[in-house]
Design a protein around this motif. Structure first.
Motif, PDB file in Angstrom:
ATOM      1  N   GLU A  73      -7.038 -20.915   9.591  1.00 30.11           N
ATOM      2  CA  GLU A  73      -8.137 -21.220   8.677  1.00 30.11           C
ATOM      3  C   GLU A  73      -9.448 -20.595   9.159  1.00 30.11           C
ATOM      4  N   SER A  74      -9.561 -20.395  10.468  1.00 32.93           N
ATOM      5  CA  SER A  74     -10.746 -19.757  11.054  1.00 32.93           C
ATOM      6  C   SER A  74     -12.044 -20.418  10.614  1.00 32.93           C
ATOM      7  N   VAL A  75     -12.062 -21.723  10.603  1.00 35.39           N
ATOM      8  CA  VAL A  75     -13.269 -22.436  10.209  1.00 35.39           C
ATOM      9  C   VAL A  75     -13.969 -22.973  11.457  1.00 35.39           C
ATOM     10  N   SER A  76     -15.232 -23.267  11.317  1.00 36.51           N
ATOM     11  CA  SER A  76     -15.996 -23.798  12.437  1.00 36.51           C
ATOM     12  C   SER A  76     -15.696 -25.287  12.595  1.00 36.51           C
ATOM     13  N   PHE A  77     -16.132 -25.818  13.724  1.00 41.88           N
ATOM     14  CA  PHE A  77     -15.948 -27.250  13.972  1.00 41.88           C
ATOM     15  C   PHE A  77     -16.638 -28.073  12.892  1.00 41.88           C
ATOM     16  N   GLU A  78     -17.826 -27.631  12.484  1.00 40.94           N
ATOM     17  CA  GLU A  78     -18.586 -28.366  11.480  1.00 40.94           C
ATOM     18  C   GLU A  78     -17.907 -28.349  10.125  1.00 40.94           C
ATOM     19  N   GLU A  79     -17.187 -27.267   9.781  1.00 34.97           N
ATOM     20  CA  GLU A  79     -16.576 -27.123   8.458  1.00 34.97           C
ATOM     21  C   GLU A  79     -15.097 -27.520   8.435  1.00 34.97           C
ATOM     22  N   MET A  80     -14.580 -28.021   9.525  1.00 38.78           N
ATOM     23  CA  MET A  80     -13.161 -28.348   9.627  1.00 38.78           C
ATOM     24  C   MET A  80     -12.766 -29.417   8.602  1.00 38.78           C
TER      25      MET A  80
END
Length: 213
Positions: free
Chosen positions: A104-111
């Motif tokens: 997914e390659s998302v940031s911690f904030e956008e998980m």
């Protein structure tokens, strides 16, 4: 031989050797002249076997059952293979979730936390576990130690109270009264000190330390 020699021969720390003794897995003789533990070649051989089984993640209780002839080594290893196979499947499922999250390659904030938690919940309902199976229930251990100490202290206080009442009804000589009351009071202090030390041991994770050589 002395414990320092055993530590060098087996490669297990003195702390862990004593841990196994406290767990009832090892029973070295004591030198009656000086009170020191005297370890035999059989003790060293037993410690090597315990070390091997612990490195294979065999639980202490299983090793105790083997030593007390309640379980054969073959049965123990067969059961352990079933457990390890189940844990391997658990790890495979965890790996799949980790790979999916990484893709997914998302940031911690956008998980998408709820999405992943729901997937883990579904896997847990299917029999998977996502927790450390050797994690110690610290609160349960602390509660047990506190209850045991509380019972002991309560009994001692009742003992002291009994003598106070008897002394009121029929006064005793001061020396006898002190002999009846002071030792139990000292015991209460000892119980509290032992409880504090036990709490420290629990916080350190004594069982985790026991498998680290």
């Amino acid at each position: 031989m002395r414990i320092n020699e055993v530590e060098q021969l087996v490669g297990i720390t003195k702390k862990n050797i004593r841990f196994y003794e406290n767990q009832g897995l090892l029973h070295p003789d004591r030198n009656m002249a000086n009170g020191y533990r005297e370890y035999s070649d059989q003790d060293v051989d037993l410690l090597m076997k315990i070390k091997l089984l612990r490195k294979l993640a065999i639980p202490i209780e299983e090793i105790r059952n083997i030593l007390e002839s309640r379980l054969t080594l073959e049965d123990c290893l067969n059961r352990h293979q079933i457990y390890l196979n189940h844990e391997r499947k658990n790890l495979e499922r965890i790996q799949e979730v980790c790979e999916m999250m990484a893709r997914e390659s998302v940031s911690f904030e956008e998980m998408a936390t709820n999405l992943y938690l729901n997937q883990l919940d579904e896997l847990e309902r299917g029999g998977n576990r996502f927790m450390n199976v050797v994690k110690i229930d610290v609160s349960k251990k602390k509660r047990g130690a506190a209850i045991a100490a509380a019972v002991m202290i309560t009994l001692i206080i009742l003992w002291d109270a009994l003598f106070f009442v008897l002394n009121i009804l029929d006064p005793m000589p001061t020396l006898i009264l002190l002999l009846m009351i002071v030792p139990p009071t000292i015991i209460i202090i000892g119980v509290l000190l032992a409880l504090r030390e036990r709490m420290r041991e629990i916080d350190k994770g004594e069982e985790d330390e026991a498998v680290n050589y």
